[in-house]
Design a protein around this motif. Structure first.
Motif, short mmCIF file in Angstrom:
data_model
loop_
_atom_site.label_atom_id
_atom_site.label_comp_id
_atom_site.label_asym_id
_atom_site.label_seq_id
_atom_site.Cartn_x
_atom_site.Cartn_y
_atom_site.Cartn_z
N HIS A 19 1.01 -1.01 -0.04
CA HIS A 19 -0.17 -0.09 0.08
C HIS A 19 0.91 1.23 -0.06
O HIS A 19 1.63 1.50 0.93
CB HIS A 19 -0.90 -0.03 1.25
CG HIS A 19 -1.98 1.20 1.22
ND1 HIS A 19 -3.38 0.83 1.20
CD2 HIS A 19 -1.89 2.44 1.33
CE1 HIS A 19 -3.90 1.73 1.23
NE2 HIS A 19 -3.04 2.87 1.19
N HIS A 21 1.15 5.46 -1.93
CA HIS A 21 0.83 6.47 -2.76
C HIS A 21 1.95 7.19 -3.45
O HIS A 21 2.64 7.73 -2.46
CB HIS A 21 -0.05 7.50 -1.71
CG HIS A 21 -1.19 6.98 -1.19
ND1 HIS A 21 -2.45 6.91 -1.81
CD2 HIS A 21 -1.46 6.10 -0.13
CE1 HIS A 21 -3.51 6.39 -0.56
NE2 HIS A 21 -2.64 5.90 0.23
N GLU A 107 -8.31 2.55 -1.85
CA GLU A 107 -8.87 2.13 -0.31
C GLU A 107 -10.22 2.66 -0.36
O GLU A 107 -10.59 3.79 -0.68
CB GLU A 107 -7.81 2.55 0.66
CG GLU A 107 -7.50 3.98 0.52
CD GLU A 107 -6.39 4.50 1.62
OE1 GLU A 107 -6.65 4.40 2.62
OE2 GLU A 107 -5.15 4.74 1.05
N HIS A 168 -5.97 -2.31 5.72
CA HIS A 168 -4.62 -1.74 5.27
C HIS A 168 -4.20 -1.00 6.64
O HIS A 168 -4.98 -0.32 7.57
CB HIS A 168 -4.77 -1.05 4.03
CG HIS A 168 -4.53 0.56 4.28
ND1 HIS A 168 -3.29 1.20 4.32
CD2 HIS A 168 -5.35 1.58 4.26
CE1 HIS A 168 -3.70 2.54 4.62
NE2 HIS A 168 -4.88 2.54 4.45
N ASP A 218 2.21 2.63 3.21
CA ASP A 218 1.28 3.89 3.23
C ASP A 218 1.94 5.19 2.94
O ASP A 218 1.49 6.23 3.35
CB ASP A 218 0.46 4.13 4.47
CG ASP A 218 -1.02 4.64 4.51
OD1 ASP A 218 -1.34 5.01 3.05
OD2 ASP A 218 -1.51 5.09 5.42
ZN LIG Z 1 -3.63 4.79 1.68
#
Ligand SMILES: [Zn+2]
Ligand SMILES: [Zn+2]
Length: 273
Positions: A19, A21, A107, A168, A218
């Motif tokens: 996960h 970004h 998500e 997550h 994350d």
């Molecule tokens: Zn996220």
């Protein structure tokens, strides 16, 4: 005189950052630099999440996954952005999510901490996107914050077990973990597990079945110890994995083998292929 060859590092296994970004506002140099640094650290697979107040991050994640075989995309509507959901947006999201390079819907979920959208709107959008995941038969990436009971209730009511997925950035307790596992959701640990005060998350990381755990960054949030305070990037998942391995009394190597196998099963993607 012989040429000095650079040392070749062959990793017997690699980690998957399940996960991250990688949008340009976080990585102005583009995602490829961050991916290259991660690969040099033994991270060989990435689930890039494309969410935001419009679909441009989702489109970008799909493009990235289309040109990098070690990247899978996840697309959805984050609970922060639930008010942006419209039937037209849903239609485009559904066609993006149907693409083979998209490995999950997410998500999605509920965030009652920031509550950027009214709770009932968040719940309605969440339910709608669980339905999309079931239609596409793709797993779901769940974001839940201060909304544990409602998250579990929506997942159960909407029959999310049919596709399962990932909780997550796991930050709940053992009781929640047990329910989530029962509903077919694996648990993904972020940098939070390395934080001193994250006792209950550490307890779950030590306790959860080895075949149901994943690791993630994350990025760009939540850099793990000892990188706290820096913008997080996928390379740092190694620190999180090492902490989870320590908590379980196992090696980083063994944890990498298990969590990568879990990621490949969960997202139905061979990151190493
Ligand atoms: Zn996220
Ligand atoms: Zn999240």
């Amino acid at each position: 005189m012989g040429r000095i060859l650079p040392a070749v590092v062959t990793l017997p296994s690699f980690l998957v950052d399940t996960h991250c970004h990688l949008d340009p506002q976080y990585f102005p140099g583009g995602p490829d630099e961050a991916i290259a640094r991660a690969e040099a650290s033994g991270v060989g697979g990435f689930v890039v999440v494309g969410v935001g107040d419009d679909l441009s991050p989702a489109r970008a994640a799909v493009v990235l996954a289309g040109r990098n075989r070690r990247v899978g995309a996840a697309v959805g509507v984050h609970p922060h952005d639930a008010l942006t959901w419209t039937p037209a947006l849903h239609e485009e999201l559904a066609s993006l999510a149907a693409k083979p390079e998209v490995v999950a819907v997410g998500e999605i979920g509920l965030d009652y901490h920031y509550e950027n959208a009214p709770r009932e709107v968040q719940r309605a959008v969440f339910a709608r996107l669980v339905e999309l995941a079931k239609t596409l038969q793709k797993p779901i990436v769940i974001h839940t914050r201060e909304a544990a009971a409602d998250t579990l209730e929506v997942l159960a009511a909407e029959g999310a077990r049919e596709v399962g997925g990932v909780i997550h950035c796991f930050s709940e307790d053992k009781a929640f973990a047990a329910r989530a596992l029962d509903l077919g959701f694996d648990l993904s640990f972020s940098g939070i597990v390395t934080f001193k005060n994250a006792r209950s998350v550490q307890e779950v990381a030590a306790w959860a079945p080895l075949d149901r755990i994943l690791v993630e960054t994350d990025s760009p949030y939540l850099a793990p110890v000892p990188m706290r305070g820096k913008p997080c990037e996928p390379a740092y998942v190694v620190h999180t994995a090492r902490r989870v391995a320590d908590l379980r009394g196992t090696t980083l190597e063994a944890l990498a083998v298990a969590t990568t196998a879990n990621a490949e099963r969960c997202f139905r993607m061979a990151f190493s292929a």
